[in-house]
Design an enzyme around this catalytic site. Structure first.
Site, PDB file in Angstrom:
ATOM      1  N   GLU A 167      22.710  43.032  21.337  1.00 53.92           N
ATOM      2  CA  GLU A 167      23.899  42.078  21.008  1.00 53.92           C
ATOM      3  C   GLU A 167      23.852  40.913  21.877  1.00 53.92           C
ATOM      4  O   GLU A 167      24.607  40.037  22.011  1.00 53.92           O
ATOM      5  CB  GLU A 167      25.107  42.782  20.835  1.00 53.92           C
ATOM      6  CG  GLU A 167      25.135  43.541  19.540  1.00 53.92           C
ATOM      7  CD  GLU A 167      24.931  44.992  19.547  1.00 53.92           C
ATOM      8  OE1 GLU A 167      24.026  45.262  20.218  1.00 53.92           O
ATOM      9  OE2 GLU A 167      25.291  45.559  18.801  1.00 53.92           O
ATOM     10  N   TRP A 197      38.673  61.990  29.679  1.00 54.09           N
ATOM     11  CA  TRP A 197      37.403  61.660  29.145  1.00 54.09           C
ATOM     12  C   TRP A 197      36.413  62.431  30.133  1.00 54.09           C
ATOM     13  O   TRP A 197      36.623  62.368  31.475  1.00 54.09           O
ATOM     14  CB  TRP A 197      36.955  60.240  29.359  1.00 54.09           C
ATOM     15  CG  TRP A 197      37.605  59.348  28.211  1.00 54.09           C
ATOM     16  CD1 TRP A 197      38.235  60.055  27.175  1.00 54.09           C
ATOM     17  CD2 TRP A 197      37.235  57.949  28.043  1.00 54.09           C
ATOM     18  NE1 TRP A 197      38.585  58.837  26.336  1.00 54.09           N
ATOM     19  CE2 TRP A 197      38.184  57.476  26.664  1.00 54.09           C
ATOM     20  CE3 TRP A 197      36.628  57.063  28.525  1.00 54.09           C
ATOM     21  CZ2 TRP A 197      38.071  56.346  26.240  1.00 54.09           C
ATOM     22  CZ3 TRP A 197      36.609  55.793  28.010  1.00 54.09           C
ATOM     23  CH2 TRP A 197      37.449  55.440  26.994  1.00 54.09           C
ATOM     24  N   LYS A 213      36.334  64.002  24.706  1.00 51.87           N
ATOM     25  CA  LYS A 213      37.452  63.714  24.939  1.00 51.87           C
ATOM     26  C   LYS A 213      38.391  65.118  25.114  1.00 51.87           C
ATOM     27  O   LYS A 213      38.600  65.593  23.930  1.00 51.87           O
ATOM     28  CB  LYS A 213      38.365  63.039  23.731  1.00 51.87           C
ATOM     29  CG  LYS A 213      37.631  61.476  23.755  1.00 51.87           C
ATOM     30  CD  LYS A 213      37.082  60.659  22.502  1.00 51.87           C
ATOM     31  CE  LYS A 213      36.366  59.714  22.941  1.00 51.87           C
ATOM     32  NZ  LYS A 213      35.165  59.274  22.207  1.00 51.87           N
ATOM     33  N   THR A 241      19.969  46.107  15.559  1.00 48.91           N
ATOM     34  CA  THR A 241      20.158  47.182  16.391  1.00 48.91           C
ATOM     35  C   THR A 241      19.419  48.415  16.049  1.00 48.91           C
ATOM     36  O   THR A 241      19.206  48.665  14.765  1.00 48.91           O
ATOM     37  CB  THR A 241      22.003  47.548  16.508  1.00 48.91           C
ATOM     38  OG1 THR A 241      22.092  47.873  15.241  1.00 48.91           O
ATOM     39  CG2 THR A 241      22.386  46.281  16.996  1.00 48.91           C
TER      40      THR A 241
HETATM   41  P1  AMP Z   1      19.523  48.154  22.470  1.00 49.98           P
HETATM   42  O1  AMP Z   1      20.463  47.451  21.564  1.00 49.98           O
HETATM   43  O2  AMP Z   1      18.872  49.194  21.433  1.00 49.98           O
HETATM   44  O3  AMP Z   1      18.905  47.582  23.383  1.00 49.98           O
HETATM   45  O4  AMP Z   1      20.292  49.223  23.090  1.00 49.98           O
HETATM   46  C1  AMP Z   1      21.671  48.912  24.040  1.00 49.98           C
HETATM   47  C2  AMP Z   1      21.932  50.275  24.894  1.00 49.98           C
HETATM   48  O5  AMP Z   1      21.322  50.943  25.591  1.00 49.98           O
HETATM   49  C3  AMP Z   1      23.052  49.864  25.775  1.00 49.98           C
HETATM   50  O6  AMP Z   1      24.537  49.686  24.757  1.00 49.98           O
HETATM   51  C4  AMP Z   1      23.389  50.823  26.694  1.00 49.98           C
HETATM   52  O7  AMP Z   1      23.907  52.132  25.976  1.00 49.98           O
HETATM   53  C5  AMP Z   1      21.643  51.516  26.702  1.00 49.98           C
HETATM   54  N1  AMP Z   1      21.205  50.598  27.737  1.00 49.98           N
HETATM   55  C6  AMP Z   1      20.406  49.425  27.917  1.00 49.98           C
HETATM   56  N2  AMP Z   1      20.401  49.218  29.275  1.00 49.98           N
HETATM   57  C7  AMP Z   1      20.556  50.363  29.947  1.00 49.98           C
HETATM   58  C8  AMP Z   1      20.262  50.815  31.446  1.00 49.98           C
HETATM   59  N3  AMP Z   1      19.733  49.979  32.000  1.00 49.98           N
HETATM   60  N4  AMP Z   1      21.087  51.925  31.531  1.00 49.98           N
HETATM   61  C9  AMP Z   1      21.598  52.873  30.553  1.00 49.98           C
HETATM   62  N5  AMP Z   1      21.470  52.637  29.557  1.00 49.98           N
HETATM   63  C10 AMP Z   1      21.153  51.465  29.042  1.00 49.98           C
END
Ligand code: AMP
Length: 546
Positions: free
Chosen positions: A336, A450, A445, A190
Site C-alpha cells: 500500500e 498489549w 490483548k 497484497t
Molecule cells: P507486503 O505488503 O507484503 O510488502 O507486507 C507489508 C508488511 O510487511 C508490513 O506491514 C510489515 O508488517 C512487514 N514489513 C515490511 N518491512 C518490514 C521490516 N523492515 N521489518 C519488519 N516488518 C516489515
C-alpha cells in the site's frame, strides 16, 4: 497566484525515454533459468517496449485495461512493465508463489484481458485453466514459439502466442500518449495473509515520485555508475520501485531470473560487478551462510544491500559488515505504500556511535522518507510519546500511499481524515525512527494491555535449543487473551517447557511470559515467506488457556 512553470505530467514513459536517450551505455543483464545471460541496453528495452505497445494497440488493448504477468525478474518482464504502463494500460503483476485459489481470485478481481507467463510457470497457469476469468483473451508466453509445448492445453480456450512473435515486425518507436499523471499505471495485490488479497492501484504520478524518493542518498543511494540487482521480485510491489529508479538514474540492471540460490546470486554480484541489491532477510541469511562455508568466497567489491519485508535479524547484519565489509540498510514498506516508507541511516545525532551501537540500532525500520508522514496512536486513538518504548498503530499518508483499494470502496483501513492504517504496531524514538513490535492483529490483548508477539519470538530465538518460534494469542476467560508459544526445537535438542519459559525470566515483564509452550515440527509460512499467523490462529481457535 499560480506558479509559472511548465506543467509536464509525471509519466512512466518519460523514465523510459530518459534512460534510452541519455544512458545508452548502461547494461541490462538478464539471467535465464539455465544460468546463461542475455544482454540489452536501455535503448533496446525502449525499442522492444514500443514494439509491445504497438502489438497490444493493434489487438485492441485500451487505456486502463489490465494486463497481467506471472513472471520472474527478467528482461521481457521489464519490457512489459514499461510498454504496458507507457501506453496507458495497467501493468498487473501477479505473485506466482501464491496459492492457486488466490491467483484465480486476483485475476478475476482485476478482470485482466491478457496474461504474460514465463515459460517456467506455464504449467502452473495450465493447472488454473478452468478458473481463469472470462475477461481473459490471450496468453502470451514470455519467450519464443519453441517454448510453447505443442499440446499446451490452454490453446483450446485462449489465444496462446509467444512474446517474440507478438512484437516481431512492429515499429521500434511509439508516440507515447500524454496521459493525466494520475492515471492508473500498475496494480499489485497484497499477499492476503489476513484474508482476501486486496488490489493497490498505483498511478504514474505515485510511481514517479516514489522512484525519485528511493534514489536518495539516505534510501537506496543509486546513481548512473551503479549496477543494480533487484532480488526482490518484480511481482512484489514493483521490485520496490527499482525498475523505475534504475531508469531514472540511468543505472545498469542485473535481473537474476528464477534462480535466487546464494551461488547463482554471488556469481552475478562478482561477474557483473553488482554494486547495489535489495531483498528480504531470507535471501541475505542464506547468502551469508553460503559465504561462510568456504573462506575463498568473498566480494571483490562489497555491494550495498537493502533489506525489508520482515525484520532483519541483527546477527546477519553484523556478520555481513564485520566479515565481508557489506553494509545492509534496513527499510520498511508495504504494498500500500509503493512500498518504501522508512529507511534507517545515520543522522547527526548518532553519527558518533561506534559500529556495534549502530548495528544494534539498525534493527529498527527507520525514519520516514520525505513525502511520507507518520502518526502513531494507541488503542484509544491518543498519540504515543516519541520515547522508543510506548507503542501504537502506525498510520501513514503521502503521495505514494494508497487512498483506497481497487474494487473495495470504504475499506476501514483508510481513516476519515485521510490516513492509511498500516496494521503495524510500532514505537517511535526521539530521532523519529520506528521499530515494529507487532502486527495489530497479532498483538496479544491481555487484560486491556498489549503484549508484543514479535518481541517474545525474537527473545526466545536467543535460546540455544530454539530453531523457530511463534507466539499467538489464545482465548482466556479472565484476561481475554494470553500468549501461547510454539517452538520448533533445533535438531538434536529436546528442551523442556520449564527450560524454555524460564528463559524469559528477567528479560520481559512477568505478565508477558507465555502461559504455555508447545513443541512442533514446523511452522506455516505464507507465499511471501512470512510466518503465517492467521493459519496458526485458525488451528488454535477453539483452545483456551484458562
Ligand atoms: P507486503 O505488503 O507484503 O510488502 O507486507 C507489508 C508488511 O510487511 C508490513 O506491514 C510489515 O508488517 C512487514 N514489513 C515490511 N518491512 C518490514 C521490516 N523492515 N521489518 C519488519 N516488518 C516489515
Amino acid at each position: 497566484m499560480l506558479g509559472l512553470m511548465q506543467d509536464r505530467p509525471l509519466l512512466i514513459s518519460s523514465i523510459l525515454d530518459h534512460a534510452a536517450r541519455n544512458h545508452g551505455g548502461a547494461k541490462i543483464v538478464s539471467a535465464r533459468p539455465d544460468g546463461t545471460l542475455t544482454r540489452h541496453t536501455w535503448p533496446q528495452v525502449a525499442a522492444r517496449a514500443a514494439q509491445l505497445a504497438h502489438a497490444l494497440t493493434a489487438r485492441g488493448v485500451r487505456q486502463g485495461e489490465r494486463i497481467a504477468t506471472l513472471a520472474w525478474n527478467e528482461h521481457r518482464h521489464l519490457e512489459v512493465y514499461y510498454g504496458v504502463s507507457s501506453m496507458g494500460a495497467v501493468m498487473h503483476t501477479v505473485n506466482p508463489r501464491l496459492f492457486p485459489d488466490q491467483i484465480a481470485y486476483i485475476l478475476k478481481d482485476a478482470a485482466d484481458t491478457h496474461l504474460f507467463v514465463d515459460p517456467t510457470l506455464l504449467k502452473g497457469a495450465e493447472a488454473l485453466a478452468d478458473r481463469l476469468p472470462e475477461t481473459l483473451r490471450t496468453i502470451v508466453v514470455m519467450g519464443t514459439e519453441a517454448e510453447i509445448p505443442a499440446d499446451c492445453p490452454l490453446r483450446g480456450r485462449f489465444e496462446v502466442l509467444a512474446q517474440e512473435s507478438l512484437i516481431a515486425g512492429q515499429p521500434e518507436q511509439f508516440d507515447w500518449p500524454e496521459l493525466d499523471e494520475r492515471s492508473a499505471s500498475s496494480l499489485c495485490y497484497t499477499s492476503g495473509t489476513t484474508g482476501e488479497p486486496k488490489g493497490v492501484l498505483y498511478s504514474h504520478r505515485s510511481t514517479v515520485l516514489h522512484g525519485l524518493a528511493v534514489l536518495q542518498k539516505d534510501v537506496f543511494n543509486i546513481g548512473a555508475e551503479d549496477v543494480v540487482m533487484p532480488v526482490v521480485p518484480m511481482f512484489h510491489v514493483n521490485a520496490w520501485g527499482i525498475p523505475y529508479a534504475a531508469g531514472m538514474a540511468g543505472a545498469s540492471l542485473v535481473l537474476p531470473g528464477p534462480r535466487l540460490d546464494p551461488a547463482s546470486l554471488h556469481r552475478l554480484f562478482e561477474e557483473e560487478g553488482v554494486t547495489f541489491s535489495a531483498g528480504v532477510p531470507t535471501i541475505w541469511t542464506a547468502l551469508l551462510q553460503w559465504l561462510r562455508a568456504d573462506p575463498a568466497r568473498r566480494f571483490a567489491r562489497p555491494p550495498k544491500l537493502v533489506v525489508g519485508g520482515t525484520a532483519l535479524p541483527a546477527p546477519i547484519n553484523a556478520g555481513f559488515l564485520k566479515e565481508y565489509g557489506v553494509h545492509i540498510r534496513h527499510a520498511w514498506g508495504m504494498t500500500e505504500t509503493s512500498p518504501l516508507g522508512t529507511a534507517n541511516t545515520r543522522k547527526p545525532e548518532n553519527a558518533e556511535w561506534d559500529e556495534d551501537r549502530f548495528l544494534d540500532y539498525a534493527r529498527k525500520q527507520g525514519r520516514p522518507l520525505f513525502g511520507i508522514e507518520l502518526r502513531v496512536r494507541d488503542a484509544e486513538g491518543k498519540p504515543v510519546p516519541q520515547d522508543g518504548v510506548a507503542f501504537g498503530e502506525l498510520e501513514v499518508r503521502g503521495p505514494w500511499v494508497a487512498g483506497q483499494y481497487f474494487n473495495r470502496p470504504g475499506d476501514p483501513a483508510f481513516t476519515a481524515d485521510g490516513w492509511f492504517r498500516t496494521g503495524d504496531v510500532v514505537t517511535v524514538d526521539a530521532l523519529g525512527c520506528i521499530e515494529i513490535v507487532d502486527r495489530a492483529k497479532d498483538v496479544i490483548k491481555s487484560g486491556g494491555e498489549w503484549i508484543s508477539s514479535i518481541t517474545l519470538e525474537n527473545l526466545i530465538l536467543g535460546h540455544p535449543a530454539v530453531a523457530q518460534a511463534a507466539v499467538i494469542g489464545i482465548h482466556h476467560s479472565k484476561w481475554d487473551e494470553r500468549p501461547l508459544l510454539l517452538v520448533v526445537p533445533k535438531p538434536g535438542t529436546s528442551p523442556t517447557a520449564e527450560d524454555i519459559l524460564g528463559y524469559y525470566e528477567g528479560r520481559v515483564a512477568k505478565w508477558w511470559v507465555p502461559d504455555r509452550v508447545e513443541f512442533v515440527d514446523s511452522l506455516p509460512l505464507t507465499a511471501t515467506g512470512k510466518l503465517w499467523k492467521a493459519d496458526l490462529k485458525h488451528k488454535y481457535k477453539d483452545r483456551s488457556l484458562g
